[in-house]
Design a protein around this motif. Sequence first.
Motif, PDB file in Angstrom:
ATOM      1  N   SER A   5     -32.112  28.281 -34.590  1.00 24.95           N
ATOM      2  CA  SER A   5     -33.519  28.015 -34.842  1.00 24.95           C
ATOM      3  C   SER A   5     -33.922  28.577 -36.197  1.00 24.95           C
ATOM      4  CB  SER A   5     -34.393  28.647 -33.750  1.00 24.95           C
ATOM      5  OG  SER A   5     -35.764  28.558 -34.108  1.00 24.95           O
ATOM      6  N   LEU A   6     -34.575  27.741 -36.989  1.00 27.99           N
ATOM      7  CA  LEU A   6     -35.133  28.174 -38.265  1.00 27.99           C
ATOM      8  C   LEU A   6     -36.637  28.403 -38.170  1.00 27.99           C
ATOM      9  CD1 LEU A   6     -33.275  25.661 -40.641  1.00 27.99           C
ATOM     10  CD2 LEU A   6     -32.599  28.006 -40.072  1.00 27.99           C
ATOM     11  N   CYS A   7     -37.193  28.274 -36.959  1.00 27.20           N
ATOM     12  CA  CYS A   7     -38.628  28.478 -36.768  1.00 27.20           C
ATOM     13  C   CYS A   7     -38.997  29.916 -37.136  1.00 27.20           C
ATOM     14  CB  CYS A   7     -39.018  28.209 -35.319  1.00 27.20           C
ATOM     15  SG  CYS A   7     -38.631  26.544 -34.729  1.00 27.20           S
ATOM     16  N   ARG A   8     -40.152  30.077 -37.714  1.00 27.80           N
ATOM     17  CA  ARG A   8     -40.592  31.438 -38.070  1.00 27.80           C
ATOM     18  C   ARG A   8     -40.935  32.246 -36.828  1.00 27.80           C
ATOM     19  NH1 ARG A   8     -41.224  33.928 -42.602  1.00 27.80           N
ATOM     20  NH2 ARG A   8     -40.704  31.999 -43.687  1.00 27.80           N
ATOM     21  N   HIS A   9     -41.440  31.554 -35.807  1.00 27.54           N
ATOM     22  CA  HIS A   9     -41.758  32.194 -34.538  1.00 27.54           C
ATOM     23  C   HIS A   9     -41.315  31.264 -33.414  1.00 27.54           C
ATOM     24  CE1 HIS A   9     -44.371  34.797 -36.934  1.00 27.54           C
ATOM     25  NE2 HIS A   9     -44.888  33.696 -37.459  1.00 27.54           N
ATOM     26  N   ALA A  10     -40.899  31.839 -32.292  1.00 24.75           N
ATOM     27  CA  ALA A  10     -40.618  31.019 -31.122  1.00 24.75           C
ATOM     28  C   ALA A  10     -41.929  30.417 -30.632  1.00 24.75           C
ATOM     29  CB  ALA A  10     -39.975  31.864 -30.019  1.00 24.75           C
ATOM     30  N   GLY A  11     -41.890  29.182 -30.159  1.00 27.04           N
ATOM     31  CA  GLY A  11     -43.106  28.524 -29.690  1.00 27.04           C
ATOM     32  C   GLY A  11     -43.451  27.332 -30.559  1.00 27.04           C
ATOM     33  N   ILE A  12     -44.685  26.854 -30.441  1.00 29.65           N
ATOM     34  CA  ILE A  12     -45.132  25.699 -31.212  1.00 29.65           C
ATOM     35  C   ILE A  12     -45.485  26.157 -32.622  1.00 29.65           C
ATOM     36  CG2 ILE A  12     -46.902  23.904 -31.386  1.00 29.65           C
ATOM     37  CD1 ILE A  12     -47.164  24.016 -28.356  1.00 29.65           C
ATOM     38  N   GLY A  13     -45.037  25.421 -33.614  1.00 27.75           N
ATOM     39  CA  GLY A  13     -45.349  25.804 -34.981  1.00 27.75           C
ATOM     40  C   GLY A  13     -44.552  25.028 -35.984  1.00 27.75           C
ATOM     41  N   ALA A  14     -43.915  25.736 -36.913  1.00 27.38           N
ATOM     42  CA  ALA A  14     -43.139  25.099 -37.976  1.00 27.38           C
ATOM     43  C   ALA A  14     -41.749  24.777 -37.447  1.00 27.38           C
ATOM     44  CB  ALA A  14     -43.059  26.023 -39.188  1.00 27.38           C
ATOM     45  N   ASN A  15     -41.626  23.643 -36.769  1.00 24.82           N
ATOM     46  CA  ASN A  15     -40.378  23.299 -36.098  1.00 24.82           C
ATOM     47  C   ASN A  15     -39.265  22.982 -37.091  1.00 24.82           C
ATOM     48  OD1 ASN A  15     -41.352  22.955 -33.124  1.00 24.82           O
ATOM     49  ND2 ASN A  15     -42.872  21.899 -34.379  1.00 24.82           N
ATOM     50  N   SER A  16     -38.123  23.637 -36.927  1.00 21.52           N
ATOM     51  CA  SER A  16     -36.960  23.366 -37.762  1.00 21.52           C
ATOM     52  C   SER A  16     -35.744  24.046 -37.148  1.00 21.52           C
ATOM     53  CB  SER A  16     -37.181  23.875 -39.197  1.00 21.52           C
ATOM     54  OG  SER A  16     -36.185  23.399 -40.066  1.00 21.52           O
ATOM     55  N   TYR A  17     -34.622  23.316 -37.126  1.00 17.62           N
ATOM     56  CA  TYR A  17     -33.406  23.829 -36.492  1.00 17.62           C
ATOM     57  C   TYR A  17     -32.200  23.423 -37.337  1.00 17.62           C
ATOM     58  CZ  TYR A  17     -36.898  23.790 -32.827  1.00 17.62           C
ATOM     59  OH  TYR A  17     -38.070  23.962 -32.126  1.00 17.62           O
ATOM     60  N   LEU A  18     -31.134  24.197 -37.219  1.00 14.59           N
ATOM     61  CA  LEU A  18     -29.905  23.925 -37.960  1.00 14.59           C
ATOM     62  C   LEU A  18     -28.765  23.669 -36.991  1.00 14.59           C
ATOM     63  CD1 LEU A  18     -28.278  23.935 -40.674  1.00 14.59           C
ATOM     64  CD2 LEU A  18     -27.845  26.373 -40.236  1.00 14.59           C
ATOM     65  N   LEU A  19     -28.008  22.600 -37.252  1.00 18.45           N
ATOM     66  CA  LEU A  19     -26.792  22.320 -36.493  1.00 18.45           C
ATOM     67  C   LEU A  19     -25.631  22.297 -37.474  1.00 18.45           C
ATOM     68  CD1 LEU A  19     -25.750  21.594 -33.620  1.00 18.45           C
ATOM     69  CD2 LEU A  19     -25.764  19.212 -34.388  1.00 18.45           C
ATOM     70  N   GLU A  20     -24.594  23.070 -37.142  1.00 14.60           N
ATOM     71  CA  GLU A  20     -23.412  23.164 -38.008  1.00 14.60           C
ATOM     72  C   GLU A  20     -22.170  22.804 -37.219  1.00 14.60           C
ATOM     73  OE1 GLU A  20     -21.333  26.295 -41.163  1.00 14.60           O
ATOM     74  OE2 GLU A  20     -23.035  26.920 -39.921  1.00 14.60           O
ATOM     75  N   ALA A  21     -21.299  21.979 -37.819  1.00 11.38           N
ATOM     76  CA  ALA A  21     -20.051  21.587 -37.166  1.00 11.38           C
ATOM     77  C   ALA A  21     -19.020  21.227 -38.225  1.00 11.38           C
ATOM     78  CB  ALA A  21     -20.270  20.400 -36.236  1.00 11.38           C
ATOM     79  N   SER A  22     -17.836  21.818 -38.124  1.00 15.98           N
ATOM     80  CA  SER A  22     -16.729  21.544 -39.053  1.00 15.98           C
ATOM     81  C   SER A  22     -17.151  21.667 -40.514  1.00 15.98           C
ATOM     82  CB  SER A  22     -16.163  20.141 -38.795  1.00 15.98           C
ATOM     83  OG  SER A  22     -15.645  20.038 -37.499  1.00 15.98           O
ATOM     84  N   GLY A  23     -18.034  22.602 -40.779  1.00 14.60           N
ATOM     85  CA  GLY A  23     -18.472  22.834 -42.148  1.00 14.60           C
ATOM     86  C   GLY A  23     -19.623  21.953 -42.601  1.00 14.60           C
ATOM     87  N   ALA A  24     -19.976  20.947 -41.806  1.00 12.62           N
ATOM     88  CA  ALA A  24     -21.120  20.099 -42.134  1.00 12.62           C
ATOM     89  C   ALA A  24     -22.386  20.703 -41.522  1.00 12.62           C
ATOM     90  CB  ALA A  24     -20.893  18.684 -41.617  1.00 12.62           C
ATOM     91  N   ARG A  25     -23.503  20.521 -42.227  1.00 10.81           N
ATOM     92  CA  ARG A  25     -24.750  21.147 -41.770  1.00 10.81           C
ATOM     93  C   ARG A  25     -25.896  20.141 -41.851  1.00 10.81           C
ATOM     94  NH1 ARG A  25     -25.817  26.670 -44.619  1.00 10.81           N
ATOM     95  NH2 ARG A  25     -25.805  27.698 -42.588  1.00 10.81           N
ATOM     96  N   VAL A  26     -26.673  20.080 -40.763  1.00  9.66           N
ATOM     97  CA  VAL A  26     -27.827  19.195 -40.721  1.00  9.66           C
ATOM     98  C   VAL A  26     -29.038  19.977 -40.216  1.00  9.66           C
ATOM     99  CG1 VAL A  26     -27.132  18.354 -38.436  1.00  9.66           C
ATOM    100  CG2 VAL A  26     -28.787  17.059 -39.766  1.00  9.66           C
ATOM    101  N   VAL A  27     -30.179  19.811 -40.889  1.00 12.47           N
ATOM    102  CA  VAL A  27     -31.433  20.421 -40.470  1.00 12.47           C
ATOM    103  C   VAL A  27     -32.221  19.397 -39.667  1.00 12.47           C
ATOM    104  CG1 VAL A  27     -33.664  21.315 -41.259  1.00 12.47           C
ATOM    105  CG2 VAL A  27     -31.554  22.071 -42.364  1.00 12.47           C
TER     106      VAL A  27
END
Length: 455
Positions: A5-27
């Motif tokens: 989770s890249l959210c500044r706080h847990a809960g509703i707000g600035a939603n953003s997440y990171l998924l990483e696999a085999s060196g590839a990264r997607v937000v």
Amino acid sequence: MIFKSLCRHAGIGANSYLLEASGARVVLDSGMHPELEGPEACPRFELLEPGSVDATIITHSHLDHVGTMPVLLEQQPQSKVFLTPETADLACAMLHNSVNVMQAKRIELGINEYPLFEHREIDVIAEKFELRGIERPFDVDPDGKIRATFHDAGHILGSVGVTLKADGKTLLYTGDVNFEDATIQKGAILPHGPVDALVIETTRGDYARRPDYTRLSEENALGEAISRVIARKGSVLLPVFAMGKTQEVLAMIHRFKQENLIPYKTPVYIGGLSTKMTLIYDRHSDTSRRKLPGFRILADMDLEAGNRDRRKPRQIPLVQGAIYALSSGMMTEKTVSNLFARTGILENKKNGLFFVGYADPSSPGGKIRAATQGDLVTIDAAHGAVPINCDVKVFDFSGHATREALLDYIIKVNPPKTFLVHGDEPAVEWFKQQLAEKLPGTQVIVPQPGEEHVI
């Protein structure tokens, strides 16, 4: 596969997440917190090394999911941006409006960091958009390590959930989702197939809908409430979010007129950002999955569009026997809906103020909803309190799935890991308790900012 989770706080707000696999990264998403200002309204992009992201996926165009995309891409200029054509159009309009709002706040509130980005940056970003349709798999990174598929999320025009596959694992991120048909928007079609992890919103987890609710009966109740106000020569204010809620409500009003629930010649005014967003909805009336295909709101309804200049919102006249669908939905200070409520709607007992969407309890709209007839309420700190003499009602037309529908979906998918996101603490707790009882085989995780979770 690693989820963070890249959210500044847990809960509703600035939603953003990171998924990483085999060196590839997607937000996944890049939102702005609606109740915070400046850098505090942004996700924790400092957790990302500059130039390390291969792609960004935007699930829909609400500010809490797309509002900081230019900030992210300034740090990650090599990142591709994947989104639907509808989301691309709406997101650009939303971001350009956000620049205007931030420029005003820089002056009014003295926030020197504003604007966080400029109009020209949005135009440059838009040229790099990678548009994708639903149910059409695509590679997210250049080497094809992560493969994604969009699914219709039923939330607003162009909204999607997304399945991501990599390293023999599958993650499904719902984004904001609604399984029920609305007036224009059709309900979500998300896959029920096996996944290794489900990331699901929990927005309405602390709200139990009444057992006798139906969408049609709720719409008709609104139509009847409007009719009563018009009959006594009052006016109706419907505070609406410019994107999504405005268009759904206008389609309802169109039906009310067609079926004589309200007088056919009742004037209907829209204003603020709503007009621009409605134009985009109309542009996609034949190309998106929706009810009322081909119905164009601005062409097929006799609307009175107000001045869209934020600095001159009072260009819309307040007249008897009219309906005003005005933004913002929470009646934030200095918006058209706030101004109308404060300068004529609230104090007149002939009028009606009908809420058709969510209003934070601390917002001006939330304060009105918590008050009773005759109370004095301050909805703009720069002006005095006004009495609530008009008829105030709240209707349930949420664009988010009910908690029961979300719980049923989790049970059908039966994931080994369930990540609960986009919900306040009481909402998340309801899901945790229900899943512990009804799906004990799933590991329930409330991701905290910066924590890594192996899938």
